[in-house]
Design a protein around this motif. Structure first.
Motif, short mmCIF file in Angstrom:
data_model
loop_
_atom_site.label_atom_id
_atom_site.label_comp_id
_atom_site.label_asym_id
_atom_site.label_seq_id
_atom_site.Cartn_x
_atom_site.Cartn_y
_atom_site.Cartn_z
N LYS A 9 0.85 -1.20 0.00
CA LYS A 9 0.00 0.00 0.00
C LYS A 9 0.88 1.24 0.00
O LYS A 9 1.70 1.43 0.91
CB LYS A 9 -0.92 0.00 1.24
N GLY A 12 -0.86 8.24 -1.62
CA GLY A 12 -0.70 9.13 -2.76
C GLY A 12 0.48 10.07 -2.61
O GLY A 12 1.17 10.38 -3.59
N GLY A 50 -2.96 5.20 -3.02
CA GLY A 50 -3.92 6.20 -2.56
C GLY A 50 -4.09 7.33 -3.57
O GLY A 50 -3.58 7.26 -4.69
N GLY A 51 -4.79 8.36 -3.15
CA GLY A 51 -5.04 9.48 -4.06
C GLY A 51 -4.88 10.83 -3.39
O GLY A 51 -5.16 11.87 -3.99
N GLY A 52 -4.40 10.78 -2.14
CA GLY A 52 -4.35 12.00 -1.34
C GLY A 52 -3.47 13.12 -1.90
O GLY A 52 -3.63 14.27 -1.52
N ARG A 56 -8.80 14.39 -1.85
CA ARG A 56 -9.34 13.63 -0.72
C ARG A 56 -10.80 14.00 -0.52
O ARG A 56 -11.13 15.17 -0.33
CB ARG A 56 -8.60 14.00 0.56
N GLY A 57 -11.66 12.99 -0.55
CA GLY A 57 -13.10 13.23 -0.44
C GLY A 57 -13.48 13.95 0.83
O GLY A 57 -14.27 14.90 0.80
N ASP A 71 -15.89 11.68 -2.89
CA ASP A 71 -15.18 10.41 -2.78
C ASP A 71 -14.97 9.77 -4.15
O ASP A 71 -13.93 9.17 -4.41
CB ASP A 71 -15.94 9.44 -1.86
N GLY A 74 -12.06 11.32 -5.49
CA GLY A 74 -10.86 10.74 -4.84
C GLY A 74 -10.48 9.41 -5.49
O GLY A 74 -9.30 9.14 -5.75
N THR A 132 -12.01 0.81 -3.25
CA THR A 132 -12.98 -0.30 -3.19
C THR A 132 -14.09 -0.11 -4.21
O THR A 132 -14.94 -0.97 -4.37
CB THR A 132 -13.65 -0.35 -1.80
N ASN A 134 -16.26 2.18 -3.68
CA ASN A 134 -17.36 2.73 -2.87
C ASN A 134 -16.94 3.98 -2.13
O ASN A 134 -15.85 4.00 -1.54
CB ASN A 134 -17.81 1.71 -1.82
N PHE A 137 -15.11 4.96 1.96
CA PHE A 137 -14.00 4.08 2.32
C PHE A 137 -12.69 4.79 1.99
O PHE A 137 -12.69 5.86 1.38
CB PHE A 137 -14.08 2.75 1.55
N THR A 138 -11.60 4.17 2.37
CA THR A 138 -10.29 4.73 2.05
C THR A 138 -9.50 3.68 1.27
O THR A 138 -9.90 2.51 1.19
CB THR A 138 -9.49 5.02 3.33
N THR A 139 -8.37 4.09 0.77
CA THR A 139 -7.54 3.11 0.06
C THR A 139 -6.85 2.15 1.04
O THR A 139 -6.39 1.10 0.62
CB THR A 139 -6.51 3.82 -0.84
N1 UDP Z 1 -11.85 6.72 -1.76
C1 UDP Z 1 -13.13 6.22 -1.64
N2 UDP Z 1 -13.33 4.87 -1.55
C2 UDP Z 1 -12.31 3.98 -1.54
C3 UDP Z 1 -10.99 4.49 -1.64
C4 UDP Z 1 -10.78 5.86 -1.75
O1 UDP Z 1 -14.09 6.98 -1.64
O2 UDP Z 1 -12.55 2.77 -1.46
C5 UDP Z 1 -11.62 8.17 -1.96
C6 UDP Z 1 -11.68 9.00 -0.69
O3 UDP Z 1 -12.30 10.23 -1.02
C7 UDP Z 1 -10.22 9.23 -0.38
C8 UDP Z 1 -9.61 9.36 -1.76
O4 UDP Z 1 -10.34 8.39 -2.53
O5 UDP Z 1 -10.02 10.42 0.37
C9 UDP Z 1 -8.13 9.07 -1.84
O6 UDP Z 1 -7.77 7.91 -1.14
P1 UDP Z 1 -6.95 7.98 0.27
O7 UDP Z 1 -7.35 9.20 1.04
O8 UDP Z 1 -7.14 6.66 0.94
O9 UDP Z 1 -5.47 8.13 -0.26
P2 UDP Z 1 -4.07 8.20 0.54
O10 UDP Z 1 -4.32 8.85 1.85
O11 UDP Z 1 -3.59 6.79 0.73
O12 UDP Z 1 -3.18 8.97 -0.39
#
Ligand code: UDP
Length: 236
Positions: A9, A12, A50-52, A56-57, A71, A74, A132, A134, A137-139
């Motif tokens: 994992k 972002g 990830g996508g941060g 970020r949603g 989301d 995101g 996911t 959906n 949720f988060t990555t």
């Molecule tokens: N996200 C989501 N569902 C998921 C995974 C990600 O809605 O199953 C969206 C959510 O808005 C999140 C964004 O994608 O803030 C980016 O992912 P994340 O914040 O987990 O990224 P990281 O913090 O790892 O960079």
């Protein structure tokens, strides 16, 4: 190697390099080489990114956007990151497939569990994109989910800190690092390894998580060989 199949994992922000935003192709180079290297040594690898670094949603919804809508944006951000990592790995002759949780079939394959396993068996790095699929949720949860369904032996959570500390090492000079820690302790003490949904899912399915510093050269290889690097979250 200690493992035969794992899920890495990457948040972002790993792709942003020393900037806090966007994608820096040069930043991907360092860990891209290490990922290509362990994959070439026979470790079967799935990646969740990830996508941060792009969107970020939750942050956007705090500013007034509808949460689910934000989301989905995101999740789209994670697809951009997945394509950037695919590009970097393929330049290193590492075979990859991007598989998305919702269909974008002109750009990447749809995620189909049995197909993903087939790719892994053939030595291709499977980059799981769009989380996911959906909102809410988060990555990190996507990483736990995919690791379980793809029968990975562990999650390698590659971050910018070198393990799990009892308090934030950036703020407290006397913070101490755990060599290992249980899931329950992570939840009770809110140790911030991953969000609680992801941690609970990993605990219920006995999926260990190794937390380590992505930016220390050779760490991915060391963790793959079972060397004590960072913190292992397991048990309880
Ligand atoms: N996200 C989501 N569902 C998921 C995974 C990600 O809605 O199953 C969206 C959510 O808005 C999140 C964004 O994608 O803030 C980016 O992912 P994340 O914040 O987990 O990224 P990281 O913090 O790892 O960079």
């Amino acid at each position: 190697m200690k493992y035969s199949r794992v899920l890495i994992k990457l948040s972002g922000e790993a792709l942003a390099g020393d900037k806090s935003f966007g994608i820096d192709p040069e930043a991907i180079g360092q860990f891209g080489r290490e990922i290509a290297d362990v994959a070439a040594s026979g470790l079967q690898l799935a990646l969740v990114i990830g996508g941060g670094n792009i969107f970020r949603g939750m942050a956007a919804s705090a500013k007034g956007m509808e949460r689910a809508q934000a989301d989905y944006m995101g999740m789209l951000a994670t697809v951009m990151n997945a394509l950037a990592v695919q590009d970097a790995l393929e330049k290193l002759d590492c075979q990859t497939r991007v598989m998305t949780a919702f269909r974008m079939s002109e750009v990447a394959e749809p995620y189909i569990r049995r197909r993903a396993i087939r790719h892994l068996e053939k030595g291709r790095v499977v980059i799981c994109a769009a989380g996911t699929g959906n909102p809410y949720f988060t990555t990190d949860s996507a990483a736990t989910l995919r690791a379980m369904e793809l029968k990975c032996e562990a999650i390698f959570k590659a971050t910018k800190v070198d393990g799990v500390y009892d308090k934030d090492p950036a703020k407290f000079g006397d913070a101490t690092k755990y060599a290992d820690v249980t899931f329950s302790e992570v939840l009770q003490k809110r140790l911030g390894v991953m969000d609680s949904t992801a941690i609970s899912m990993a605990r219920d399915n006995e999926l260990p998580i190794v937390v380590f510093n992505l930016f220390k050269e050779g760490n991915i290889r060391r963790v793959a060989h079972g060397e004590t690097v960072g913190t292992i979250v397991q048990g309880g």
